[in-house]
Motif scaffolding. Sequence first.
Motif, PDB file in Angstrom:
ATOM      1  N   THR A 186      61.921  49.315  51.987  1.00 36.19           N
ATOM      2  CA  THR A 186      61.547  48.079  51.350  1.00 36.19           C
ATOM      3  C   THR A 186      60.105  48.063  50.822  1.00 36.19           C
ATOM      4  O   THR A 186      59.524  46.982  50.676  1.00 36.19           O
ATOM      5  CB  THR A 186      61.672  46.914  52.348  1.00 36.19           C
ATOM      6  OG1 THR A 186      60.825  47.245  53.491  1.00 36.19           O
ATOM      7  CG2 THR A 186      63.099  46.739  52.868  1.00 36.19           C
ATOM      8  N   HIS A 187      59.529  49.214  50.496  1.00 32.99           N
ATOM      9  CA  HIS A 187      58.182  49.202  49.924  1.00 32.99           C
ATOM     10  C   HIS A 187      58.229  48.547  48.535  1.00 32.99           C
ATOM     11  O   HIS A 187      59.094  48.850  47.730  1.00 32.99           O
ATOM     12  CB  HIS A 187      57.656  50.629  49.815  1.00 32.99           C
ATOM     13  CG  HIS A 187      56.161  50.672  49.629  1.00 32.99           C
ATOM     14  ND1 HIS A 187      55.556  50.263  48.456  1.00 32.99           N
ATOM     15  CD2 HIS A 187      55.161  51.036  50.461  1.00 32.99           C
ATOM     16  CE1 HIS A 187      54.241  50.391  48.583  1.00 32.99           C
ATOM     17  NE2 HIS A 187      53.978  50.853  49.789  1.00 32.99           N
ATOM     18  N   PRO A 188      57.279  47.665  48.258  1.00 33.22           N
ATOM     19  CA  PRO A 188      57.296  46.979  46.960  1.00 33.22           C
ATOM     20  C   PRO A 188      57.236  47.935  45.764  1.00 33.22           C
ATOM     21  O   PRO A 188      57.800  47.626  44.696  1.00 33.22           O
ATOM     22  CB  PRO A 188      56.085  46.043  47.006  1.00 33.22           C
ATOM     23  CG  PRO A 188      55.322  46.404  48.239  1.00 33.22           C
ATOM     24  CD  PRO A 188      56.237  47.134  49.148  1.00 33.22           C
ATOM     25  N   ASP A 189      56.574  49.076  45.913  1.00 28.18           N
ATOM     26  CA  ASP A 189      56.535  50.040  44.806  1.00 28.18           C
ATOM     27  C   ASP A 189      57.944  50.528  44.453  1.00 28.18           C
ATOM     28  O   ASP A 189      58.201  50.914  43.296  1.00 28.18           O
ATOM     29  CB  ASP A 189      55.669  51.257  45.175  1.00 28.18           C
ATOM     30  CG  ASP A 189      54.194  50.904  45.295  1.00 28.18           C
ATOM     31  OD1 ASP A 189      53.835  49.741  45.015  1.00 28.18           O
ATOM     32  OD2 ASP A 189      53.408  51.785  45.677  1.00 28.18           O
ATOM     33  N   THR A 194      55.705  46.516  55.714  1.00 24.29           N
ATOM     34  CA  THR A 194      55.866  47.238  54.449  1.00 24.29           C
ATOM     35  C   THR A 194      55.934  46.298  53.247  1.00 24.29           C
ATOM     36  O   THR A 194      55.321  46.544  52.221  1.00 24.29           O
ATOM     37  CB  THR A 194      57.157  48.092  54.496  1.00 24.29           C
ATOM     38  OG1 THR A 194      57.057  48.983  55.588  1.00 24.29           O
ATOM     39  CG2 THR A 194      57.334  48.870  53.203  1.00 24.29           C
ATOM     40  N   SER A 195      56.673  45.231  53.409  1.00 23.19           N
ATOM     41  CA  SER A 195      57.015  44.439  52.222  1.00 23.19           C
ATOM     42  C   SER A 195      55.828  43.648  51.711  1.00 23.19           C
ATOM     43  O   SER A 195      55.154  42.946  52.471  1.00 23.19           O
ATOM     44  CB  SER A 195      58.173  43.520  52.555  1.00 23.19           C
ATOM     45  OG  SER A 195      59.320  44.319  52.789  1.00 23.19           O
ATOM     46  N   ASN A 196      55.602  43.770  50.437  1.00 23.10           N
ATOM     47  CA  ASN A 196      54.531  43.046  49.752  1.00 23.10           C
ATOM     48  C   ASN A 196      53.201  43.170  50.486  1.00 23.10           C
ATOM     49  O   ASN A 196      52.449  42.212  50.612  1.00 23.10           O
ATOM     50  CB  ASN A 196      54.914  41.576  49.572  1.00 23.10           C
ATOM     51  CG  ASN A 196      56.033  41.419  48.562  1.00 23.10           C
ATOM     52  OD1 ASN A 196      56.755  42.376  48.264  1.00 23.10           O
ATOM     53  ND2 ASN A 196      56.179  40.240  48.006  1.00 23.10           N
ATOM     54  N   HIS A 219      54.006  39.030  54.219  1.00 24.52           N
ATOM     55  CA  HIS A 219      55.001  38.317  55.034  1.00 24.52           C
ATOM     56  C   HIS A 219      54.817  38.583  56.526  1.00 24.52           C
ATOM     57  O   HIS A 219      55.745  38.435  57.304  1.00 24.52           O
ATOM     58  CB  HIS A 219      56.404  38.689  54.567  1.00 24.52           C
ATOM     59  CG  HIS A 219      56.657  38.290  53.156  1.00 24.52           C
ATOM     60  ND1 HIS A 219      56.931  36.993  52.791  1.00 24.52           N
ATOM     61  CD2 HIS A 219      56.605  39.000  52.006  1.00 24.52           C
ATOM     62  CE1 HIS A 219      57.061  36.923  51.475  1.00 24.52           C
ATOM     63  NE2 HIS A 219      56.866  38.124  50.971  1.00 24.52           N
ATOM     64  N   TRP A 261      61.715  38.697  48.727  1.00 20.83           N
ATOM     65  CA  TRP A 261      60.247  38.642  48.852  1.00 20.83           C
ATOM     66  C   TRP A 261      59.592  39.180  47.582  1.00 20.83           C
ATOM     67  O   TRP A 261      58.573  38.649  47.133  1.00 20.83           O
ATOM     68  CB  TRP A 261      59.791  39.506  50.039  1.00 20.83           C
ATOM     69  CG  TRP A 261      59.966  38.888  51.389  1.00 20.83           C
ATOM     70  CD1 TRP A 261      60.165  37.566  51.691  1.00 20.83           C
ATOM     71  CD2 TRP A 261      59.939  39.584  52.650  1.00 20.83           C
ATOM     72  NE1 TRP A 261      60.268  37.409  53.056  1.00 20.83           N
ATOM     73  CE2 TRP A 261      60.124  38.609  53.663  1.00 20.83           C
ATOM     74  CE3 TRP A 261      59.768  40.914  53.026  1.00 20.83           C
ATOM     75  CZ2 TRP A 261      60.150  38.939  55.025  1.00 20.83           C
ATOM     76  CZ3 TRP A 261      59.784  41.238  54.373  1.00 20.83           C
ATOM     77  CH2 TRP A 261      59.975  40.263  55.362  1.00 20.83           C
ATOM     78  N   TYR A 262      60.176  40.222  47.021  1.00 22.44           N
ATOM     79  CA  TYR A 262      59.567  40.848  45.842  1.00 22.44           C
ATOM     80  C   TYR A 262      59.653  39.936  44.619  1.00 22.44           C
ATOM     81  O   TYR A 262      58.774  39.992  43.735  1.00 22.44           O
ATOM     82  CB  TYR A 262      60.229  42.192  45.541  1.00 22.44           C
ATOM     83  CG  TYR A 262      59.508  42.943  44.461  1.00 22.44           C
ATOM     84  CD1 TYR A 262      58.342  43.660  44.745  1.00 22.44           C
ATOM     85  CD2 TYR A 262      59.948  42.896  43.131  1.00 22.44           C
ATOM     86  CE1 TYR A 262      57.645  44.312  43.747  1.00 22.44           C
ATOM     87  CE2 TYR A 262      59.256  43.548  42.134  1.00 22.44           C
ATOM     88  CZ  TYR A 262      58.108  44.251  42.441  1.00 22.44           C
ATOM     89  OH  TYR A 262      57.416  44.888  41.442  1.00 22.44           O
ATOM     90  N   ALA A 312      64.026  41.809  51.418  1.00 18.98           N
ATOM     91  CA  ALA A 312      62.779  42.326  50.848  1.00 18.98           C
ATOM     92  C   ALA A 312      62.774  42.187  49.327  1.00 18.98           C
ATOM     93  O   ALA A 312      61.720  41.975  48.721  1.00 18.98           O
ATOM     94  CB  ALA A 312      62.578  43.773  51.260  1.00 18.98           C
TER      95      ALA A 312
END
Lengths: 239, 239
Positions: free
Chosen positions: B167-170, A65-67, A71, B201-202, B198
């Motif tokens: 943890t979705h970046p949006d 999911t992340s970025n 990753h 990461w963002y 996360a």
Amino acid sequence: MDKTAQNSSLLPAQRPRAIFFDAYGTLFDVYSVGLLAEQFFPGQGQAFSQIWRDKQIEYSRLVTTSNHGQHYQPFWDLTLAGLRYAGLRLKLDLTAEREQQLMNQYRHLSAFPENREVLQALKDRGVVTGILSNGDPSMLDVAVKSAGLGDLLDHVISVDSIRKYKTHPDAYALAEQATGLKASQIGFVSCNSWDALAATWYGYQTFWVNRYQLPFETLGTEPCHTGSNLKDVLSLLAD
Amino acid sequence: MDKTAQNSSLLPAQRPRAIFFDAYGTLFDVYSVGLLAEQFFPGQGQAFSQIWRDKQIEYSRLVTTSNHGQHYQPFWDLTLAGLRYAGLRLKLDLTAEREQQLMNQYRHLSAFPENREVLQALKDRGVVTGILSNGDPSMLDVAVKSAGLGDLLDHVISVDSIRKYKTHPDAYALAEQATGLKASQIGFVSCNSWDALAATWYGYQTFWVNRYQLPFETLGTEPCHTGSNLKDVLSLLAD
């Protein structure tokens, strides 16, 4: 065979033309590492292997999911990360040697005893067979060879090529792409309820093998079929 | 204040201009439902509230990933689904009345005692404050009002508008959009290690508040700062 499975024999036109299996938890027993863990950490083997498994799955979701997958790490690396987390969480003396032995055990997980019989029966009926797994190719290669399943599998598909784990729809799409069939023509078998759920959302004819008498996920979607053992899958094809 | 936090005072130019907090687990104690659960199910309150919480989080990930959010459900519904799973998993007598009482308790979770002091101190220093939460707007509204935090929060952001959970970046992007600041100018505080991971990461200046002396996630990324209590966040701004 449980009642649900007994009731699920399909008309010939509805029968799946290919059946894909999840690997970890479905064909290979992820908790078979618990015995070695129990030797190393008496009284905590079960808790250790449960945390290890849970973290491995959690990490597959976080990196997907992340970025947008930036990753991503191969399943082997996530398995090692989950192992290390379990050691820290339970404050265990996870030496480098024990870590290596546990990972080696994971590479050679026990296969469930009915695997060959079920795959052979599917082949005899002309059904295309395959694995669709989060495992990376080298893990799957060793596991399939160790279990002697190579000659009974038409496809062994790892999500590694797309760097996204199930339950991402792009991961489920791989079985469609490999066979040229539509999802509705493909059976998907998993002992992991989250996997059976998401594959149902995706459109596969799903079969949840509930080995441990657990409840299904409570999100309002049921798998198409349920059984307690891989052999129950054959009921879909019974005359 | 732990050693990591003591070492983390920032130069004025590096200090975050806004600080956002996760809500559930960070400002509000998700395990405060355990007492009521223990009354209903003696000896199993802790296991019950742990499974409930874990499933709630797992479901937020499954609906976000699968079929690109087509199966999104509001956090309240996922919380109820998690509750029901926990009841089934532990084979408990979860009557409709008990279910309602537990959900009502969840709506009025205890707030951690230091919340007001920390938010007030941030406001006094001219820092923009906010919540960025998986909770849906009505849940957040009740929780913020119950805790008397409304006057101390410039933003209360729910992911519900975009139908994707952290943890979705949006989801993380919402704090940037609300403030017009870049992620690197924003502090993000969470007690949930997966959330702190996360958010790191963002690109946020992350602060992991490790209330329960747990290990951090073992994926090779560390949060920017760590403490044991929300008050430790103020060390970032100390002269």
